[in-house]
Structures are given as structure tokens and as C-alpha cells.
Write a protein that holds these residues in place. Structure first.
Motif, PDB file in Angstrom:
ATOM      1  N   LYS A  57       2.399   1.996  -3.489  1.00 49.20           N
ATOM      2  CA  LYS A  57       1.257   2.258  -4.326  1.00 49.20           C
ATOM      3  C   LYS A  57       1.062   3.882  -4.159  1.00 49.20           C
ATOM      4  CE  LYS A  57      -1.241  -1.952  -5.198  1.00 49.20           C
ATOM      5  NZ  LYS A  57      -2.645  -2.705  -4.812  1.00 49.20           N
ATOM      6  N   ASN A  75       3.888   5.783  -5.734  1.00 53.00           N
ATOM      7  CA  ASN A  75       3.699   5.819  -7.163  1.00 53.00           C
ATOM      8  C   ASN A  75       2.730   6.803  -7.433  1.00 53.00           C
ATOM      9  OD1 ASN A  75       5.547   4.017  -7.479  1.00 53.00           O
ATOM     10  ND2 ASN A  75       4.133   2.187  -8.109  1.00 53.00           N
ATOM     11  N   LYS A  76       1.841   6.932  -6.716  1.00 58.49           N
ATOM     12  CA  LYS A  76       0.698   8.006  -7.109  1.00 58.49           C
ATOM     13  C   LYS A  76       1.215   9.332  -6.646  1.00 58.49           C
ATOM     14  CE  LYS A  76      -4.236   8.994  -6.027  1.00 58.49           C
ATOM     15  NZ  LYS A  76      -5.412   8.513  -5.117  1.00 58.49           N
ATOM     16  N   ARG A  84       0.832  -1.234  -0.065  1.00 56.98           N
ATOM     17  CA  ARG A  84      -0.054  -0.065   0.135  1.00 56.98           C
ATOM     18  C   ARG A  84       0.942   1.281  -0.062  1.00 56.98           C
ATOM     19  NH1 ARG A  84      -2.432   3.412   3.802  1.00 56.98           N
ATOM     20  NH2 ARG A  84      -4.225   4.301   2.959  1.00 56.98           N
TER      21      ARG A  84
END
Length: 280
Positions: free
Chosen positions: A227, A230-231, A224
């Protein structure tokens, strides 16, 4: 029997007036550049004044207008228009910033982060041995790869040479010694997942010159936190895509139909014009 080879539309054709979506400041800048060049080389006469030459060149670059059409509307030869375009592109490309100069300029202004990205400029299918090396398996088309650096607002700082589409982004950056020049200026670049592996540093405690996200493996899904990272990086590097969008507003880059060896000068010339349009 007498031959009749003139066009169906008639020997004179039709002439129409169109509006270029460009500022008058860009036209004046280009006209002054042409006047200075003519004075430097001692050219006393041209078929048209410098302002009209600048307008014709901008029509070719911005709207991808055919030189033959512009020549017919201005009572000059097609090869004259082509020669003017090549001449002006060379003058503009000589004013494009180099990589080391662009890095030093950002560092001098107090910036520490630049945005790194790559884009493919589509071309016609090549023939012979050039066909395969210009085909990009990633984009599934023929083209030329261009690497660019922008600031955090998406203003283009530097563009690389146009290389065959089969070239990977990492290979193009290593050819330009990008990471070494970023470190020499004390800068770091934020890039997408296509640049993973570019910054191979031997010292684990050293600061990275290229910051990328995380890529999932077949047996190792992203956590998590990865992610979310990366966002966040995707949101930060979004302006580099805006920079490429401004560059590709010049429709001559929509589908290059010229010699690929001339593409580097063309892209760098459009970099100069794009920055003048964006900053006005």
C-alpha cells in the motif's frame, strides 16, 4: 407568395469581440508557420492575412467556436474556415515528436524515468458497426483512447494515435511497441494499475521497462508495504495527469464532433501548441 427564409435575428446578425486565453507568442508562431506554408506552395492570395487566419484557427481549437460563427464575423464562407483549420492542424501534427525521437531526447538529457498514462477523449455516439468499438466500458461513454508519455514535470513528450474507446491501454502500447523502444533508449516508465502485464519480460533479472503498483486480489489483500508503494507511485506519476489536463484545456477535445480518423492529427497538433503554452 414570397418566401421569407432569413434568420429571426436578421440577415446580418451580431458580431462581438472575445479574448482568447493564449499568449501572443503562440499566435506569432502559428502565423509564421502559415506564412512559410503559403510561400512553399506558392499561394499568392488568401481571403485574410496569416495573422487573422491564425487567430480564427486558435479560436476553433481553444474555445470550440463553430466555424459558421467565425465565418459570419469575418465575411468568409464556413467551408473556408474548416479548410484553414484542417490545413493548420496538418502543419502542426507534422511537427509532433515521434516515440523513438522522444525517448532518445530524454535519454540524451540524462533522464531515466518517464511517466506513462492513458486518457479517453469523448466523442458522439457512433452509428452502425462503429458504435460498439468506440464505446469504453471503463468510462461508460463513447470516445477515443490516447496514450501519452511525459517527463517528471508533466511536460508532454509524445502522444499515440487515437484508437477506438474499446481498445485497452495495454493493447495500444503493444501496438506501438512501447516497451521495446523504452528499453532501446535505456528508459523506464511509471504507470498506473491499468498497465499491469504490459512488461512481460522473460529474464527475471532484467530491469523492467514499465513500473506499476500492486493490485489486490479477492483472496489476497495488499500488505502495508504494498500500500505504501502504491501511494508513493501515485504521487510520482501525478504530473502525467497534469499533462492531460493541459492538453484538454483545448475545448475542441471536450466532445469531438468530427471524423475519428482526423482525431490523431488533431491531438498531435494540440500537443505542439500545448508545449509552447506551458513552456512560455
Amino acid at each position: 407568395m414570397k418566401k421569407n427564409n432569413h434568420a429571426v435575428e436578421g440577415p446580418d446578425g451580431l458580431v462581438y469581440t472575445a479574448r482568447l486565453p493564449l499568449s501572443s507568442a503562440t499566435l506569432y508562431y502559428l502565423a509564421e508557420l502559415i506564412r512559410g506554408h503559403l510561400k512553399k506552395i506558392g499561394s499568392r492570395w488568401r481571403a485574410l492575412p496569416a495573422g487573422k487566419i491564425a487567430t480564427i484557427v486558435l479560436a476553433v481549437l481553444r474555445c470550440d467556436q463553430r466555424p459558421g460563427d467565425l465565418a459570419g464575423g469575418n465575411n468568409i464562407h464556413r467551408t473556408t474556415v474548416t479548410r484553414w483549420v484542417r490545413e493548420v492542424v496538418g502543419l502542426l501534427a507534422a511537427r509532433a515528436p515521434r516515440l523513438d525521437w522522444a525517448c532518445k531526447m530524454i535519454a540524451r538529457k540524462g533522464g531515466g524515468i518517464v511517466l506513462l498514462g492513458g486518457s479517453l477523449i469523448r466523442t458522439r455516439r457512433r452509428t452502425g458497426s462503429d458504435n460498439r468499438k468506440h464505446y469504453s466500458g471503463k468510462s461508460k461513454c463513447h470516445g477515443l483512447l490516447v496514450i501519452a508519455l511525459t517527463d517528471d514535470r508533466g511536460r508532454l513528450l509524445w502522444v499515440s494515435a487515437a484508437r477506438p474507446g474499446r481498445t485497452s491501454e495495454i493493447t495500444a502500447c503493444r501496438h506501438d511497441k512501447l516497451t521495446a523502444k523504452l528499453r532501446a533508449s535505456g528508459l523506464a516508465a511509471i504507470a498506473d494499475l491499468g498497465f499491469i502485464g504490459l512488461d512481460d519480460i522473460d529474464d527475471p533479472g532484467a530491469d523492467p521497462a514499465v513500473i506499476t503498483g500492486y493490485k489486490a486480489a479477492k483472496n489476497r489483500p495488499l500488505t502495508r508495504g504494498q500500500k505504501l508503494s502504491n501511494k508513493a507511485l501515485a504521487a510520482v506519476r501525478a504530473p502525467v495527469e497534469h499533462g492531460f489536463a493541459h492538453l484538454k484545456n483545448w475545448r475542441v477535445l471536450g466532445m469531438l464532433r468530427t471524423d475519428p480518423t482526423w482525431a490523431t492529427a488533431l491531438v498531435r497538433a494540440l500537443l505542439v501548441l500545448t508545449n509552447r503554452e506551458v513552456s512560455r
